[in-house]
Every structure is written in structure tokens, then in C-alpha cells.
Design a protein around this motif. Structure first.
Motif, mmCIF file in Angstrom:
data_model
loop_
_atom_site.group_PDB
_atom_site.id
_atom_site.type_symbol
_atom_site.label_atom_id
_atom_site.label_comp_id
_atom_site.label_asym_id
_atom_site.label_seq_id
_atom_site.Cartn_x
_atom_site.Cartn_y
_atom_site.Cartn_z
ATOM 1 N N ASP A 1 104.040 37.181 -41.697
ATOM 2 C CA ASP A 1 103.767 38.244 -42.662
ATOM 3 C C ASP A 1 104.926 38.358 -43.645
ATOM 4 N N GLN A 2 105.053 37.330 -44.478
ATOM 5 C CA GLN A 2 106.135 37.266 -45.445
ATOM 6 C C GLN A 2 105.582 36.840 -46.796
ATOM 7 N N TRP B 1 98.183 46.345 -39.897
ATOM 8 C CA TRP B 1 98.480 45.121 -39.149
ATOM 9 C C TRP B 1 99.536 44.278 -39.849
ATOM 10 N N ARG B 2 99.431 44.174 -41.186
ATOM 11 C CA ARG B 2 100.370 43.364 -41.940
ATOM 12 C C ARG B 2 100.372 43.807 -43.398
ATOM 13 N N LYS B 3 101.378 43.338 -44.154
ATOM 14 C CA LYS B 3 101.529 43.719 -45.561
ATOM 15 C C LYS B 3 101.044 42.632 -46.513
ATOM 16 N N ASN B 4 101.193 41.375 -46.132
ATOM 17 C CA ASN B 4 100.856 40.273 -47.039
ATOM 18 C C ASN B 4 99.357 40.001 -46.997
#
Length: 405
Positions: free
Chosen positions: A10-11, A37-40
Motif C-alpha cells: 500500500d504505497q 483497508w488501504r490508501k492506494n
């Protein structure tokens, strides 16, 4: 989500996880949950243009996504026309546009908002159409396509549970009036399932059938590895004996470039006859004491413009060097008339169904044979990659254990 991975880290320097978000309760809940759950992430919003208000709804959905700090991209379909098989054509066009966008942004995973009621409806529809155990598996948690994984994380949760989740979060969604139109088969079945309270039954049937399907997939893979040779030219060497019916059906689907296998009864007849015949766009022949399965020449796709990445006959992807002139360049079957020395010892009937490049009505290259016209040297680096729409065996996931609700 960990069970549906692996996923990229998640980058921001990795491709995002894409989501298809229509703005309805299912897909908007998917987006809201994914934001924890994630940002990307990248939300893809398709405006199909079939209703006057669809454009406004798409913009409204994008605004809601951005309020969740989810980047969103609008995809507009411009060539859909109302008429027969509208739902099917719209679905195919939507998926094609979504997958094209995923390729553009480097996404290898596309999350979809299908939920438990969708699975139950699909299983019931397939039972009504006498589908076999594989068809009754319905939708997969993961469906692997050549360039992307379609992931459905919400198959264990009901439509009501997802909308209640949005209400609790004080989020609004778009209600498509077509979801209430009982002229559509799926909508009629939806109301019947609700009235008869059979959703849980068909959901469980889908889970059980999915587990059976995955077991059969593993058995099929073993038989293929031991007895069958898939050739890059687009045909298959089956060996001295024909394989099991389900394996033969899967091979026919792949070699024929079809989305679905032929009727099992037709494949049973083909196997029992054990003679040369055609079925579902393929041709079964006896060659050098072995059975071979190849494309039926009469069923192949017509000629189409050649571009890098062109998919022809739903089976071959063209890789074309940038230096090649595209003017008048077409993809079509090689056809008959190839000189013996050009065929490298292959029979004419095999070479006739190979993909070839044509210019101004003249055959100029048959990459699988290594033949290129003398006045087209740039075509020496052109190639066709055999990549059927549906693989013979699958890495898809069905029947996984999930929370019932």
C-alpha cells in the motif's frame, strides 16, 4: 482481504487497487470499506449514458468518493444504443472499458461490488437453465483474466447488510430504477427469491458447487499436464485417446475462443462418436495416430485493422513493432494457398487457421511459420501470442469460506 491476495504494498510508488463503483449501495459500500483497508486505491466510475440522469449521478458518485479521500476516474461510454440484449451489451462494454482503464493505470486487481444476493440470483438462474455443477458455482471470489484479477470481496454479505452499513455511516447512494424493473429476468428472480426466502439456500448451493468446481479444476490440470500439449499456434495435441468430457469441453471453449463451454451433451456425443467432426467453432481431427483439436476455419473472425495489442479471433494478441506502417495492414486467417516450403512441413489445413498479416489483399506475414514477404522486412519482429479469452484451467477461487449474513 488477506485471503484474496497477494496485493501490491500500500504505497504510492506501486499501482493502485482499482474498484468499479457505480454509485449504488453495493459498490459504494465496497469503496467505503476499502478506504479503511488501504490508501492506494482508484475508483473507476462508468457513465453508460443510457438514462438522462446518469451523467449527474456519476459526478455525484465521484464527489462522494473524494469525500472519502478516494481518487476517482470517470469513464464515459459513448457508443451504447438502446435495443435488444441491452443489459448484456452494457455489461460487456462496461467491463471492457474498466479493464482498459486498469491497463492504462497499471492496475492488476479490480474490486467488484457483487454480494451474496447477486450470487444467489446467479445460481438460481443457472439452475433454471440446467447448468452443470461448474455453472452452479456462480460468481468467483476471484476470477482470473489474462491481464487482471476480478475480486469480489462482498460475496458473503447481503444487499441489506451493505445498505445498513452505509446508513450507519450516514452515507447516501444512487438507486438505479432499472433494478426495480421486473421486465428483466434477474429482477423478477430477485423478487421471487425474497418472497420465497430462498436466498440462503441458493447462496449455500453456490458455495458447495464452487468447492466442487475447484476440485474438478485441480483434477483437470493433472490430466492436461499428463496427456495434452497446448501449442502456441492455437491447436492442441490430445494424444491417442480423447480426454474426459469436462476436459474436452474446456479445451473446445479455449480453442474456439468462446466465453462458455459447449453443452455437455454435445461433447458427450463427440467423444462417443470418436470420429472427425466440428463443434462450437473447433474441428476434431485424427493426425499421425493422435487426436488434434484445432480452430474451425469457417468460424474464425473476419479481417480487422492491425494495431499493436489487437486481439483477433478472441484468441491471439498481436505484438507489432512501432516501425511497421499500419496503412492497409489487416489481421486475418492465413488461409489456404501457402507454398509447401512456407509451411515448414505442416499440413495445409493446420496452417490455414493460423493468424496472418495482410496488406492490400496480399498476405505479407505468417509469424508462426517465420515467413515474411521480402518487401516487408519490418514485420520480421511481429508476433502473435496465443491467449484465449478463457484458459483451460483456472486460478479463480470459488466456494471459499466466508461470513454468512
Amino acid at each position: 482481504m488477506a485471503q484474496l491476495g497477494p496485493f501490491f504494498p500500500d504505497q504510492s510508488d506501486y499501482p493502485p487497487i482499482a474498484m468499479a463503483v457505480s454509485g449504488g449501495g453495493d459498490s459504494l459500500c465496497l469503496a467505503w470499506l476499502a478506504s479503511f483497508w488501504r490508501k492506494n486505491l482508484l475508483a473507476l466510475v462508468v457513465d453508460h449514458g443510457l438514462r438522462p440522469e446518469s451523467g449527474q449521478e456519476a459526478q455525484q458518485t465521484i464527489a462522494r468518493l473524494r469525500a472519502m479521500n478516494i481518487p476517482a476516474q470517470l469513464l464515459v461510454l459513448t457508443d451504447l444504443k438502446k435495443g435488444s440484449a441491452m443489459a448484456h451489451r452494457a455489461r460487456e462494454a462496461r467491463y471492457a472499458r474498466l479493464i482498459a482503464a486498469c491497463q492504462e493505470y497499471g492496475c492488476t486487481d479490480l474490486l467488484l461490488g457483487h454480494q451474496a444476493d447477486d450470487l444467489a440470483e446467479t445460481v438460481w438462474m443457472r439452475q433454471n437453465s440446467s447448468s452443470g455443477p461448474e455453472g452452479l458455482a456462480g460468481m468467483g471470489w476471484i476470477t482470473v483474466r489474462p491481464d487482471i484479477r476480478l475480486i469480489r470481496p462482498l460475496l458473503g454479505f447481503s444487499r441489506t447488510a451493505l445498505r445498513n452499513t452505509l446508513r450507519q455511516a450516514h452515507l447516501e447512494w444512487v438507486d438505479d430504477p432499472s433494478n426495480q424493473d421486473q421486465r428483466a429476468e434477474r429482477v423478477r428472480l430477485r423478487f421471487l427469491l425474497q418472497e420465497n426466502d430462498q436466498r440462503a439456500h441458493f447462496w449455500k448451493l453456490g458455495m458447495q458447487s464452487g468447492q466442487l468446481r475447484m476440485r474438478k479444476e485441480r483434477e483437470r490440470a493433472v490430466q492436461l499436464a499428463q496427456h495434452v500439449v497446448m501449442c502456441p499456434e492455437g491447436w492442441v495435441a490430445l494424444g491417442p485417446e480423447l480426454p474426459d468430457v469436462d476436459v474436452l469441453a474446456a479445451l473446445i471453449r479455449s480453442i474456439g475462443g468462446a466465453a462458455y463451454p459447449p453443452a455437455q451433451s454435445a461433447v458427450v456425443r463427440l467423444k462417443d462418436m470418436a470420429t472427425e467432426a466440428t463443434l462450437a467453432g473447433t474441428r476434431l481431427i485424427r493426425h499421425a495416430q493422435k487426436w488434434m483439436l484445432m480452430r474451425e476455419a469457417a468460424a474464425m473472425a473476419p479481417a480487422q485493422q492491425a494495431e499493436n495489442g489487437t486481439v483477433w479471433d478472441n484468441r491471439f494478441v498481436l505484438c507489432l513493432p512501432a516501425s511497421v506502417s499500419k496503412v492497409g495492414l489487416m489481421v486475418a486467417a492465413a488461409g489456404y494457398g501457402l507454398a509447401r516450403k512456407m509451411r515448414n512441413g505442416q499440413q495445409a489445413r493446420f496452417c490455414a487457421v493460423l493468424p496472418a498479416l495482410w496488406r492490400a489483399g496480399k498476405r505479407v506475414a505468417v509469424p508462426h511459420l517465420g515467413w515474411v514477404a521480402e518487401d516487408e522486412p519490418d514485420l520480421r519482429r511481429a508476433e502473435f501470442i496465443f491467449r484465449p479469452a478463457v484458459s483451460v484451467t483456472s486460478s479463480s477461487v470459488y466456494g471459499a469460506v466466508a461470513q454468512d449474513s
